[in-house]
Write a protein that holds these residues in place. Structure first.
Motif, PDB file in Angstrom:
ATOM      1  N   THR A 198       1.001  -1.272   0.082  1.00 30.57           N
ATOM      2  CA  THR A 198       0.068  -0.050   0.111  1.00 30.57           C
ATOM      3  C   THR A 198       0.918   1.304  -0.101  1.00 30.57           C
ATOM      4  O   THR A 198       2.257   0.972   0.263  1.00 30.57           O
ATOM      5  N   TYR A 199       0.390   2.394  -0.342  1.00 29.40           N
ATOM      6  CA  TYR A 199       1.110   3.632  -0.091  1.00 29.40           C
ATOM      7  C   TYR A 199       0.783   4.026   1.184  1.00 29.40           C
ATOM      8  O   TYR A 199      -0.180   3.674   1.596  1.00 29.40           O
ATOM      9  N   ALA A 232      12.086  12.392  -6.559  1.00 28.43           N
ATOM     10  CA  ALA A 232      11.858  11.984  -5.091  1.00 28.43           C
ATOM     11  C   ALA A 232      12.962  11.821  -4.113  1.00 28.43           C
ATOM     12  O   ALA A 232      12.946  12.585  -3.003  1.00 28.43           O
ATOM     13  N   LYS A 233      14.184  11.363  -4.600  1.00 29.77           N
ATOM     14  CA  LYS A 233      15.123  11.418  -3.553  1.00 29.77           C
ATOM     15  C   LYS A 233      15.910  12.664  -3.337  1.00 29.77           C
ATOM     16  O   LYS A 233      16.298  12.978  -2.297  1.00 29.77           O
ATOM     17  N   ALA A 281       9.847   7.064  -4.571  1.00 27.22           N
ATOM     18  CA  ALA A 281      11.080   7.025  -5.063  1.00 27.22           C
ATOM     19  C   ALA A 281      11.238   5.747  -6.054  1.00 27.22           C
ATOM     20  O   ALA A 281      12.011   5.583  -6.639  1.00 27.22           O
ATOM     21  N   GLU A 282      10.460   4.710  -5.312  1.00 26.08           N
ATOM     22  CA  GLU A 282      10.645   3.322  -5.832  1.00 26.08           C
ATOM     23  C   GLU A 282       9.895   3.248  -7.183  1.00 26.08           C
ATOM     24  O   GLU A 282      10.360   2.342  -8.315  1.00 26.08           O
ATOM     25  N   VAL A 283       8.969   4.180  -7.620  1.00 28.07           N
ATOM     26  CA  VAL A 283       8.221   3.900  -8.899  1.00 28.07           C
ATOM     27  C   VAL A 283       8.305   5.129  -9.802  1.00 28.07           C
ATOM     28  O   VAL A 283       7.534   5.154 -10.909  1.00 28.07           O
TER      29      VAL A 283
END
Ligand code: FAD
Length: 415
Positions: free
Chosen positions: A39-40, A218-219, A243-245
């Protein structure tokens, strides 16, 4: 009755639990596009009123939620150049993933079928259900397929915000305001496990662009915010799930209302039906209270159309004051520069009274409880009240630390 819930968030899963409890013969399927356990989001906050309701409707899941939650006592307000001040009150927080795991496990125990990685694209995919519950979140695809009928209206907020997490464990619910050359930027943060806090950052769009946050990924964006809030984070990093997507999680708040909540056998619930600004931390509570009202409505003998009408009326009536409060609250945060030059105690009082509903004695109490003695006394009084309230709930085992008798007011208790 055959029921299909589109969306396995708090609303969909909790409704499935309650509908199954009301009638074990219901065949209930929850379609969730994400894999199980994914989940987010970070932790959400809630208060005693939700716990009271949860224990009334299903003591089993309520007790699991209560045990998994953290409790925080009072709010802390920090702002550049001002002394730290405190606001009275307490609440609870729980990771969104933990909440969904508890609700999903309870639903499965009761015989609900949850189909993960099953994203509905067309309403016809909901199968031959008697009732289709659209609980697919604020950007509901189901609602969009009948947008005109539901009469969705969206008001977009001015500020930018992002929902982050951090391994810095805040002592309690904290608001922190930092002055930068591009303007004020602030966070709403609270611990929700022994090693993680939610960290929601908000600022005016000019500040966001002025700090370069509009052009950072994001990072890089997290690194920039870590510099800005270094004094608050104890050297711990900020994490943006995006950051992952790819992309970043910066958003503008979208206040959503719908003129109608049902269309034939389809009904809206939770964020698909309405949203309230995160500054009053009530989205999850309202989504779960929708589930309670819908379960009550469809478990009677009424015709489905009448039941859905009753549900909509009950919820719209209950929501109205909270939506007003949420609006006032979000507008206050859009006017932060008007208040931020106030002395520390007045500023934190203005923050706590952002819905503009407190009588004068609250200000006097606020000023008096900035010193250690009266503050400790007030915390003790609130903690005693909390203990008595928890004792009245059905089905709560004495072992639960959420109801442990207060001695010293605790900073944070994992309960
Ligand atoms: C920054 C921020 C902070 C917040 N903080 C708090 C807080 O402190 N306390 C609080 O109570 N609330 C908080 N909220 C609000 C809260 O997250 C939501 O109000 C709540 O999750 C609504 O629950 P829901 O079940 O209606 O929708 P959601 O939680 O959005 O669940 C919808 C589900 O449907 C699934 N889905 C969507 N489309 C499809 C499809 N087509 N097919 C299948 N599945 C689909 C999604 O994957 C998701 O799992 C916050 C929100 C934000 C943005």
């Amino acid at each position: 009755m055959r029921i299909t819930c589109i969306g396995g968030g708090p609303a969909g899963l909790y409704f499935a639990v309650l509908a199954k409890l009301a009638d074990p013969a219901h065949e209930i399927t929850v379609l969730e596009r994400n894999p199980a356990g994914v989940t987010y989001g970070w932790g959400v906050v809630f208060w005693d009123d939700l716990l009271d309701d949860l224990f009334r409707y299903d003591p089993v899941s309520a007790e699991r939620i209560s045990r998994a939650a953290c409790r925080w006592d009072e709010y802390e307000v920090r702002a550049t150049g001002k002394a730290v001040t405190h606001l009275a009150g307490y609440g609870f927080s729980l990771g969104r993933r933990d909440l969904l795991d508890i609700l999903a496990a309870r639903a499965v125990e009761l015989g609900v079928e949850i189909r993960y990685r099953d994203e509905l694209t067309e309403l016809t995919e909901a199968g031959a259900a008697d009732l289709v519950v659209a609980c697919d979140g604020a950007r509901s695809r189901v609602r969009d397929q009948h947008a005109e009928h539901f009469g969705a209206e969206i008001e977009v907020g001015r500020n930018k915000y992002i929902w982050l997490g951090t391994s810095h464990v805040f002592d309690t619910f904290t608001f922190g305001f930092e002055q930068t050359p591009a303007g004020w930027i602030w966070y709403h943060a609270y611990p929700f496990t022994a090693d993680t806090s939610t960290f929601i950052v908000e600022c005016a769009p000019e500040t966001w662009a002025g700090l370069g946050l509009d052009s950072l990924d994001a990072k890089q964006g997290c690194a920039r915010l870590q510099e800005i809030f270094a004094a608050h984070l104890g050297g711990q990093p900020l994490v943006d799930h995006r950051a992952e997507v790819g992309g970043t999680g910066w958003l503008n708040y979208r206040r959503l209302t719908n003129q109608r909540w049902d269309h034939g056998n389809v009904v809206l619930m939770g964020d698909a039906a309405h949203t309230t600004h995160f500054a009053i931390g009530s989205g999850t509570k309202l989504a779960m209270q929708d589930a309670m009202a819908l379960a009550d409505a469809v478990s009677g003998d009424d015709d489905l159309a009448v039941a859905l009408e009753r549900y909509e009326h009950r919820r719209k009536t209950a929501l109205a004051p909270l939506q007003r409060a949420a609006k006032a609250s979000s507008e206050w945060f859009e006017r932060v520069p008007d208040y931020v030059d106030l002395p520390a105690k007045q500023f934190s009082y203005a923050l706590s009274n952002r819905r503009g509903e407190y009588p004068t004695w609250r200000y006097l109490l606020h000023v008096a409880t900035q010193s250690a003695g009266p503050r400790t006394l007030l915390r003790w009084a609130l903690s005693t009240r909390r203990w008595h309230r928890a004792r009245r709930r059905p089905g709560l085992a004495a072992a639960s630390t959420a109801v442990s008798r207060p001695r010293e007011p605790a900073r944070l208790t994992a309960s």
